[in-house]
Write a protein that holds these residues in place. Structure first.
Motif, PDB file in Angstrom:
ATOM      1  N   MET A 187      -2.713  19.367   4.222  1.00 33.09           N
ATOM      2  CA  MET A 187      -2.246  19.975   5.457  1.00 33.09           C
ATOM      3  C   MET A 187      -0.759  19.694   5.621  1.00 33.09           C
ATOM      4  N   SER A 188       0.011  20.686   6.030  1.00 33.77           N
ATOM      5  CA  SER A 188       1.422  20.491   6.279  1.00 33.77           C
ATOM      6  C   SER A 188       1.795  21.191   7.571  1.00 33.77           C
ATOM      7  N   SER A 189       2.864  20.735   8.210  1.00 34.94           N
ATOM      8  CA  SER A 189       3.305  21.317   9.466  1.00 34.94           C
ATOM      9  C   SER A 189       4.783  21.023   9.641  1.00 34.94           C
ATOM     10  N   GLU A 190       5.392  21.618  10.680  1.00 34.56           N
ATOM     11  CA  GLU A 190       6.805  21.408  10.916  1.00 34.56           C
ATOM     12  C   GLU A 190       7.100  19.974  11.343  1.00 34.56           C
ATOM     13  N   ASN A 191       6.219  19.369  12.097  1.00 34.17           N
ATOM     14  CA  ASN A 191       6.361  17.967  12.466  1.00 34.17           C
ATOM     15  C   ASN A 191       4.985  17.381  12.756  1.00 34.17           C
ATOM     16  N   GLN A 228       4.622   9.788   4.543  1.00 26.03           N
ATOM     17  CA  GLN A 228       4.665   9.492   3.105  1.00 26.03           C
ATOM     18  C   GLN A 228       4.668  10.760   2.266  1.00 26.03           C
ATOM     19  N   HIS A 229       3.859  11.720   2.637  1.00 23.49           N
ATOM     20  CA  HIS A 229       3.746  12.947   1.856  1.00 23.49           C
ATOM     21  C   HIS A 229       4.944  13.869   2.050  1.00 23.49           C
ATOM     22  N   LYS A 230       5.503  13.889   3.257  1.00 19.91           N
ATOM     23  CA  LYS A 230       6.610  14.804   3.531  1.00 19.91           C
ATOM     24  C   LYS A 230       7.952  14.241   3.084  1.00 19.91           C
ATOM     25  N   TYR A 231       8.115  12.904   3.179  1.00 22.05           N
ATOM     26  CA  TYR A 231       9.385  12.274   2.828  1.00 22.05           C
ATOM     27  C   TYR A 231       9.131  11.237   1.733  1.00 22.05           C
ATOM     28  N   LYS A 232       8.932  11.716   0.542  1.00 19.33           N
ATOM     29  CA  LYS A 232       8.516  10.865  -0.572  1.00 19.33           C
ATOM     30  C   LYS A 232       9.581   9.852  -0.970  1.00 19.33           C
ATOM     31  N   GLU A 233      10.859  10.120  -0.614  1.00 17.93           N
ATOM     32  CA  GLU A 233      11.927   9.202  -0.971  1.00 17.93           C
ATOM     33  C   GLU A 233      12.059   8.038   0.012  1.00 17.93           C
ATOM     34  N   THR A 264      -7.173  -4.022   6.672  1.00 15.77           N
ATOM     35  CA  THR A 264      -7.773  -3.719   5.373  1.00 15.77           C
ATOM     36  C   THR A 264      -7.997  -2.221   5.202  1.00 15.77           C
ATOM     37  N   ALA A 265      -8.389  -1.544   6.276  1.00 17.38           N
ATOM     38  CA  ALA A 265      -8.568  -0.090   6.196  1.00 17.38           C
ATOM     39  C   ALA A 265      -7.241   0.598   5.904  1.00 17.38           C
ATOM     40  N   LEU A 266      -6.174   0.147   6.561  1.00 16.02           N
ATOM     41  CA  LEU A 266      -4.847   0.701   6.301  1.00 16.02           C
ATOM     42  C   LEU A 266      -4.444   0.516   4.845  1.00 16.02           C
ATOM     43  N   ARG A 267      -4.636  -0.701   4.345  1.00 17.03           N
ATOM     44  CA  ARG A 267      -4.226  -0.978   2.972  1.00 17.03           C
ATOM     45  C   ARG A 267      -4.984  -0.122   1.966  1.00 17.03           C
ATOM     46  N   ILE A 268      -6.270   0.053   2.164  1.00 20.47           N
ATOM     47  CA  ILE A 268      -7.073   0.843   1.225  1.00 20.47           C
ATOM     48  C   ILE A 268      -6.691   2.316   1.308  1.00 20.47           C
ATOM     49  N   PHE A 269      -6.423   2.801   2.516  1.00 18.32           N
ATOM     50  CA  PHE A 269      -6.044   4.197   2.717  1.00 18.32           C
ATOM     51  C   PHE A 269      -4.615   4.470   2.241  1.00 18.32           C
ATOM     52  N   LEU A 270      -3.715   3.502   2.477  1.00 16.00           N
ATOM     53  CA  LEU A 270      -2.294   3.655   2.129  1.00 16.00           C
ATOM     54  C   LEU A 270      -1.872   2.491   1.231  1.00 16.00           C
ATOM     55  N   PRO A 271      -2.308   2.500  -0.026  1.00 12.66           N
ATOM     56  CA  PRO A 271      -2.092   1.337  -0.891  1.00 12.66           C
ATOM     57  C   PRO A 271      -0.635   0.982  -1.151  1.00 12.66           C
ATOM     58  N   ARG A 272       0.296   1.923  -0.963  1.00 15.31           N
ATOM     59  CA  ARG A 272       1.694   1.641  -1.268  1.00 15.31           C
ATOM     60  C   ARG A 272       2.567   1.518  -0.020  1.00 15.31           C
ATOM     61  N   ALA A 273       1.961   1.500   1.145  1.00 19.86           N
ATOM     62  CA  ALA A 273       2.722   1.334   2.379  1.00 19.86           C
ATOM     63  C   ALA A 273       2.925  -0.147   2.677  1.00 19.86           C
ATOM     64  N   GLY A 274       4.116  -0.485   3.173  1.00 18.00           N
ATOM     65  CA  GLY A 274       4.337  -1.850   3.609  1.00 18.00           C
ATOM     66  C   GLY A 274       3.552  -2.122   4.880  1.00 18.00           C
ATOM     67  N   LEU A 275       3.062  -3.335   5.048  1.00 18.07           N
ATOM     68  CA  LEU A 275       2.349  -3.734   6.265  1.00 18.07           C
ATOM     69  C   LEU A 275       3.015  -4.988   6.828  1.00 18.07           C
TER      70      LEU A 275
END
Length: 370
Positions: free
Chosen positions: A1-5, A248-253, A286-297
């Motif tokens: 899914m994508s959107s303007e914001n 994460q998906h929209k601003y990969k950098e 733990t749910a956040l980490r499993i869903f977003l494994p490369r996000a800082g927490l």
């Protein structure tokens, strides 16, 4: 899914009946979800369900695996530096509320230098600066002047201030700000409006879009979060997670991170709508980490030392130390502040704890080029 914001994308989930969804989730559903390599947003919601409380051990093991896989045995250290606490907002849960009678201050540049030198002695080479929301006492020009001063002491400068316009985020990046934190506080718009009855922060949409404006400006790191306790925590956890996923998906950098604070006592007379216990917090992280494994927490000193020490092992990648939430508190002492902290350990004490657990404390991981 994508959107303007994200606001447009959030509309898709606004009518989701969380109670009905959770009623159909069983521990077996959770186990099946944990067996997947990559999780969808629906899977993330499964891991936030009451049924997942029976699977916390399995979630913690998966979370620890994903954290070590993506971040190793490292932990970034930081400390906040409050430079002003004048605020025009009427947030009912905050000690900086405009109507609260507190001794307010705004550091001048010489005082900022002294505060910075004190913090730099700990070895930290990154800093997070904070203000209240007052265009009169801490305008953008003041904040960016402080950034210029801080470049003499730190290699990476982050801001946690009010929502900037696109032009001002562009200016901030040009001045050498490489990271920002923006808590939406509460994603439920109706509840948000009751919590923020006045001041610039009352503009729900403008605040919600602030992380995206920062991404467009070229920030290296953008950190978001909800303040757990202002609304039903599972709903807020879900929208925080999908907001991070969207960014994460929209601003990969851009490095996207999430903070997980629970509301704690302050000078405001406010009782949390939702109580978030320790098991709830573990489930969320733990749910956040499993869903977003490369996000800082990120985990703040709102949590007690033992809780922080344990959470390091299962998902956290950034942790604060030597914290004061008072303006000029690193040199003038902590005579109050935005809220009460629960972990008063210094940076050296935090580093000692990390070494004891087999982790490498990181004092610097970025060099801003300006």
């Amino acid at each position: 899914m994508s959107s303007e914001n994200f606001l447009a994308e959030k509309q898709f989930y606004n009518h989701l009946d969380f109670k009905d969804f959770f009623a159909h989730v069983t521990p077996q559903t959770v186990q099946q979800t944990l067996s997947k390599e990559h999780l969808t947003r629906k899977d993330f919601l499964v891991l936030l369900s009451p049924a997942a409380q029976d699977c916390l051990e399995e979630m913690a093991q998966r979370s620890r695996y994903e954290t070590i896989k993506n971040f190793g045995y490292t932990m970034q250290l930081f400390t906040p530096m409050y430079i002003a606490d004048y605020c025009d907002n009427l947030c009912v849960y905050c000690g900086f509320n405009h109507k609260n009678t507190i001794n307010r201050r705004c550091l001048n540049m010489d005082e900022i230098k002294i505060e910075a030198a004190n913090i730099a002695q700990t070895g930290l080479r990154n800093i997070l600066i904070l203000t209240g929301e007052s265009q009169k006492y801490s305008p953008v020009d003041y904040i960016l002047e402080a950034v210029q001063v801080l470049h003499d002491y730190f290699d990476s400068i982050a801001i946690e201030v009010y929502s900037f316009s696109q032009a001002d985020y562009n200016r901030a990046v040009q001045a050498g700000v490489d990271s920002m934190t923006m808590f939406q506080e509460c994603y439920n718009k109706k509840v948000y409006q009751s919590l923020h009855p006045g001041g610039p922060k009352a503009n729900y949409e403008f605040r919600l879009d602030a992380p995206e404006r920062a991404c467009r400006a070229g920030m290296r790191n953008v950190n978001i979060g909800a303040l757990l306790g202002l609304n039903e925590w599972r709903e807020e956890a879900f929208f925080t997670g999908i907001h991070a996923d969207y960014l994460q998906h929209k601003y990969k950098e851009v490095e996207i991170a999430v903070s997980t604070p629970r509301i704690c006592p302050c000078s405001a007379d406010y009782k949390p709508l939702s109580l978030v216990n320790d098991h709830d917090l573990v489930q969320y992280i733990t749910a956040l980490r499993i869903f977003l494994p490369r996000a800082g927490l990120t985990l703040s000193t709102r949590e007690k030392p033992q809780m922080r020490d344990n959470l390091i092992k299962i998902g956290i990648t950034k942790i604060s130390g030597g914290v004061t939430v008072a303006v000029g508190g690193h040199t003038k002492g902590d005579d109050g502040g935005q809220f009460k902290i629960s972990d008063e350990r210094s940076i050296p004490q935090m580093a000692k704890m990390l070494y004891a657990q087999g982790y490498q404390p990181v004092y610097k991981d970025w060099q801003t080029l300006i």
